[in-house]
Scaffold this motif. Sequence first.
Motif, PDB file in Angstrom:
ATOM      1  N   ILE A  73       0.853  -1.180   0.000  1.00 32.45           N
ATOM      2  CA  ILE A  73       0.000   0.000   0.000  1.00 32.45           C
ATOM      3  C   ILE A  73       0.897   1.241   0.000  1.00 32.45           C
ATOM      4  O   ILE A  73       1.618   1.484   0.981  1.00 32.45           O
ATOM      5  N   PRO A  74       0.911   2.045  -1.072  1.00 34.51           N
ATOM      6  CA  PRO A  74       1.717   3.272  -1.071  1.00 34.51           C
ATOM      7  C   PRO A  74       1.086   4.289  -0.115  1.00 34.51           C
ATOM      8  O   PRO A  74      -0.063   4.693  -0.300  1.00 34.51           O
ATOM      9  N   LEU A  75       1.840   4.717   0.877  1.00 30.79           N
ATOM     10  CA  LEU A  75       1.283   5.609   1.893  1.00 30.79           C
ATOM     11  C   LEU A  75       1.209   7.052   1.419  1.00 30.79           C
ATOM     12  O   LEU A  75       0.330   7.804   1.853  1.00 30.79           O
ATOM     13  N   GLY A  76       2.139   7.471   0.567  1.00 31.17           N
ATOM     14  CA  GLY A  76       2.171   8.856   0.112  1.00 31.17           C
ATOM     15  C   GLY A  76       2.235   8.958  -1.394  1.00 31.17           C
ATOM     16  O   GLY A  76       2.598   8.009  -2.089  1.00 31.17           O
ATOM     17  N   GLY A  89       0.477   9.102   4.663  1.00 35.14           N
ATOM     18  CA  GLY A  89      -0.721   8.315   4.919  1.00 35.14           C
ATOM     19  C   GLY A  89      -0.579   7.493   6.182  1.00 35.14           C
ATOM     20  O   GLY A  89       0.523   7.314   6.709  1.00 35.14           O
ATOM     21  N   LEU A  90      -1.721   7.001   6.667  1.00 37.78           N
ATOM     22  CA  LEU A  90      -1.769   6.232   7.906  1.00 37.78           C
ATOM     23  C   LEU A  90      -2.588   4.971   7.690  1.00 37.78           C
ATOM     24  O   LEU A  90      -3.768   5.049   7.333  1.00 37.78           O
ATOM     25  N   LEU A  91      -1.949   3.811   7.870  1.00 35.02           N
ATOM     26  CA  LEU A  91      -2.653   2.528   7.858  1.00 35.02           C
ATOM     27  C   LEU A  91      -2.947   2.106   9.286  1.00 35.02           C
ATOM     28  O   LEU A  91      -2.057   2.149  10.140  1.00 35.02           O
ATOM     29  N   THR A  92      -4.180   1.701   9.540  1.00 39.50           N
ATOM     30  CA  THR A  92      -4.576   1.314  10.892  1.00 39.50           C
ATOM     31  C   THR A  92      -5.406   0.042  10.853  1.00 39.50           C
ATOM     32  O   THR A  92      -6.286  -0.105  10.003  1.00 39.50           O
ATOM     33  N   ALA A 205       0.835   1.794  10.637  1.00 39.95           N
ATOM     34  CA  ALA A 205       1.984   2.128   9.787  1.00 39.95           C
ATOM     35  C   ALA A 205       1.742   3.510   9.211  1.00 39.95           C
ATOM     36  O   ALA A 205       0.632   3.821   8.760  1.00 39.95           O
ATOM     37  N   SER A 206       2.761   4.363   9.243  1.00 38.99           N
ATOM     38  CA  SER A 206       2.594   5.725   8.747  1.00 38.99           C
ATOM     39  C   SER A 206       3.853   6.173   8.020  1.00 38.99           C
ATOM     40  O   SER A 206       4.910   5.552   8.128  1.00 38.99           O
ATOM     41  N   GLY A 207       3.744   7.268   7.273  1.00 41.11           N
ATOM     42  CA  GLY A 207       4.870   7.808   6.527  1.00 41.11           C
ATOM     43  C   GLY A 207       4.453   8.132   5.111  1.00 41.11           C
ATOM     44  O   GLY A 207       3.256   8.251   4.806  1.00 41.11           O
ATOM     45  N   ASN A 208       5.424   8.273   4.200  1.00 42.98           N
ATOM     46  CA  ASN A 208       5.107   8.541   2.796  1.00 42.98           C
ATOM     47  C   ASN A 208       5.773   7.538   1.854  1.00 42.98           C
ATOM     48  O   ASN A 208       5.806   7.748   0.646  1.00 42.98           O
TER      49      ASN A 208
END
Length: 303
Positions: A73-76, A89-92, A205-208
């Motif tokens: 999953i691309p976060l940014g 972005g933030l995955l929870t 999980a968070s970041g870009n």
Amino acid sequence: MSEDGVAPVVAAMLILAIGVTFFAAWNAYYVPSMKAQSEITHLKDVETGFLRFSSDIGTAASLNRNMQLSEPIPLGGGDFTFDAVKSGGLLTIQNDTYGYMRIRIINGTTTAPAINFLHLPDYSYQPVNNFWQDQGYVWSYGYVNVTKDTLATPLQSTGMDNVDYGLTGALFGLEMVPWPEDPAQCSQINVYSVNITPAAGHTVASGNGNGLLALNSTVVSQQFTNVTNLNISINRNLPDGFQSALWDAVNQSANEALICGNVQVIPPDPTNPSSNLTIQMVFAPIPNMTLNRKITEISLGAE
């Protein structure tokens, strides 16, 4: 001042004005539009990853076997050749509050252990400093919602009334085994169920950069002999559509067990709407009923 000296100055000022205008237009229109287009592509990739992981969960629940699956999953997003700044972005992964179903196995006057409700958590993506719209996604009860602020709508349906709760068919199942001495009776039942929980220590999980939704499935088996009752309860606190679909799936499985002459199925008491929806399966003392409980334990992690 001579005209020969003024002309170069005017030309330089015109060139400077054109350059300023160009960079103003670049920053005001071209850069935002390119970053928005890049962000749209990024969110489409998030959407694809969510749908694939939803399918992964359905596969693990249906197959009842040990397996590991994952989806990137691309976060940014929002970056392009001339501007590498990205959103985040933030995955929870969040456990549910009530649980969805409880299975009770009664051996004479003894109730088998581990009768707590089986669970079905959510997983979600929330954008951070998005360059387009604050569009997120959440998987809940087997389907994916598109979210924005406090609003949510099903991704693959025109409305909640059209949501397909297909996962319910994989959450519970019965397999009847005939008695060798009389095939019209059954001496053994395999009970399949699914319990999905967040992976310990891997719920955020968070970041870009690139995130990962990971699934680990393990089948846990237990055997019980001389079983007299099997009670399947559905929690009434569930959303109406999911509750109805789950009830239909459980009720169908239970009624299919009536091919065995020594099995009685008792539906819930319609006069007690406040209780959990419970189907009781009662087994005759002969032959002795052996029950194999097979729980597919699925953990969901965000990395």
